[in-house]
Scaffold this active site. Structure first.
Site, PDB file in Angstrom:
ATOM      1  N   ASP A  82       0.818  -1.202   0.000  1.00 23.78           N
ATOM      2  CA  ASP A  82       0.000   0.000   0.000  1.00 23.78           C
ATOM      3  C   ASP A  82       0.860   1.263   0.000  1.00 23.78           C
ATOM      4  OD1 ASP A  82      -2.962  -1.028   0.759  1.00 23.78           O
ATOM      5  OD2 ASP A  82      -1.448  -2.218   1.802  1.00 23.78           O
ATOM      6  N   ARG A  83       0.344   2.283  -0.649  1.00 23.61           N
ATOM      7  CA  ARG A  83       1.035   3.572  -0.637  1.00 23.61           C
ATOM      8  C   ARG A  83       0.770   4.325   0.664  1.00 23.61           C
ATOM      9  NH1 ARG A  83       0.595   8.551  -5.070  1.00 23.61           N
ATOM     10  NH2 ARG A  83       2.013   9.950  -3.959  1.00 23.61           N
TER      11      ARG A  83
END
Length: 339
Positions: A82-83
Site C-alpha cells: 500500500d502507498r
C-alpha cells in the site's frame, strides 16, 4: 460494457460490531514483509530491506533503477504494498561485477534503507512467508464486548480467505473492464494481468461466499480438495474421514476453492457442484479466462490469523497486531469487526 457490482460478501462472525476509520495517518497502517528465506550474503543481486512511507512499490523500484544506474527490469520485489501506509519490504537490484553504491544516499524523508545484503538470485514475486501488520482503528464506536468476542473467534478459528476489495478496483471496475477486454477491447499487458486476476478473484470470492452461506467454508464437503496450512500443496479426498476432520479442527489443513482457468477439476461430487453452479452463472467471465490461457489453481477458503492480539488504547481507538500468509488480506480481518 456491462457493469459488474461487487457484493458485500457474507460474514462468518455475525457482521461488524462497530465502525471506525483506518489509515487516518500512514502510521496507522504498518506492514512488514517476511521473506520465506534468508539472503545468503553473496551473489550478484543486492537485496535491500526498505521502509517506505506514503510511496508505492513501483515508484520505489523506478527510483532504485535510476539510482543504481540499471535497467528497470533489473530491479524486482516480492509483492506490491500500500502507498498510504508505512511498509517494510524487500527489493533486489542486479549488480553483476559491480560494488554496491552507497545506499544511504538513496534515502529520503519517505524512504529508509534498513539493511543491504547480497544473494545469488533475484527476488521473485510471491516469495514471502507472510506479512505482519500493526493497525490503528480511530473514531471507533460500537459494542466493545462483541468486538472482543469476535476477535477471540478470529484468533481461534481463522477467517474466510476473501480477496480484498482493492483487488477489484474502484467500484469493481477491474472486473467490468475485464468483460470489455473479453469482448475485444484492447488493453496493455500490465492492465490485462490486473483484469484477469480480478476476474479469478471475483469468481473465487463468489464460491467462498456460497460456502460461507452454507456454513461449510471451514468444514469438509464430499469431494473437497484440501490445502496444507502455510503451503500450496493440496490433496483430494472424496469422503472426509476422522483424520481429515481432526486436521481441519486443528487448522492444519483448509478446504479450497478454485481459481478458475484451463485444466481439470480438482474436486468432485458436492464440492464440484458448488463450484460449478457459480461458474455456470458467469459464463462470460469463466470462458474469458480459459480463452486467455489462464491455468486453473486452488486457494484455501480459510486462513489462520497468526499472533493476533489487540487492545483498546482508549474508548475510541483500537490497535490490532497480526500476521497473515502471503496472498491474504488485512482488510478481510477488519471487515469482520468494523464497517
Amino acid at each position: 460494457m456491462q457493469n459488474i457490482e461487487i457484493p458485500i460478501w457474507p460474514y462468518v462472525y455475525g457482521g461488524p460490531s462497530g465502525t471506525g476509520k483506518i489509515r487516518s495517518l500512514p502510521e496507522d497502517f504498518i506492514v512488514k514483509e517476511n521473506l520465506s528465506f534468508e539472503p545468503s550474503g553473496a551473489g550478484e543481486h543486492a537485496f535491500l530491506q526498505i521502509e517506505k512511507k506514503g510511496e508505492n512499490t513501483e515508484y520505489v523500484a523506478r527510483q532504485l533503477s535510476r539510482f543504481a544506474n540499471v535497467r528497470q527490469r533489473d530491479v524486482s520485489y516480492a509483492g506490491l504494498k500500500d502507498r498510504y501506509a508505512v511498509t517494510t519490504q524487500w527489493f533486489s537490484v542486479w549488480l553483476p561485477g559491480k560494488a554496491d553504491p552507497d545506499w544511504t544516499l538513496f534515502e529520503s524523508d519517505s524512504i529508509k534503507v534498513l539493511q543491504a545484503v547480497r544473494h545469488a538470485r533475484k527476488l521473485k514475486r510471491g516469495v514471502l512467508s507472510g506479512n505482519s501488520f500493526k493497525l490503528i482503528v480511530r473514531d471507533w464506536q460500537g459494542d466493545q464486548a462483541k468486538t472482543i468476542r469476535q476477535l477471540e473467534l478470529i484468533k481461534a478459528n481463522g477467517i474466510a480467505n476473501y480477496f480484498g476489495s482493492q483487488r477489484f478496483g474502484n467500484a469493481g471496475q477491474n472486473v467490468s473492464k475485464a468483460l470489455g477486454m473479453f469482448e475485444g477491447a484492447k488493453v496493455g499487458r500490465e492492465q490485462r494481468s490486473i483484469y484477469l486476476s480480478a476476474v479469478r478473484s471475483y469468481l473465487f470470492n463468489l464460491i467462498l461466499a456460497e460456502r460461507v452461506a452454507q456454513n461449510n467454508w471451514n468444514q469438509p464437503v464430499v469431494g473437497d480438495t484440501y490445502q496444507f496450512d502455510l503451503s500450496h500443496s493440496c490433496f483430494q479426498s472424496d469422503q472426509p474421514d476422522a483424520e481429515i476432520i481432526r486436521r481441519l479442527e486443528a487448522k492444519e489443513i483448509h478446504p479450497t476453492g478454485v481459481l478458475w482457468g484451463r485444466g481439470n477439476a480438482d474436486v468432485s461430487v458436492d464440492a464440484l457442484a458448488i463450484e460449478q453452479a457459480v461458474i455456470d452463472t458467469h459464463p462470460q467471465l469463466a470462458q474469458g479466462l480459459m480463452a486467455s490461457d489462464v491455468d486453473r489453481d486452488r486457494r484455501a477458503l480459510r486462513v489462520n490469523v497468526q499472533d493476533l492480539h489487540w487492545q483498546f488504547i482508549d474508548d475510541a481507538t483500537l490497535e490490532l497486531c497480526f500476521t497473515l500468509p502471503a496472498g491474504s488480506y488485512a482488510t478481510s480481518v477488519l471487515r469482520e469487526i468494523i464497517v
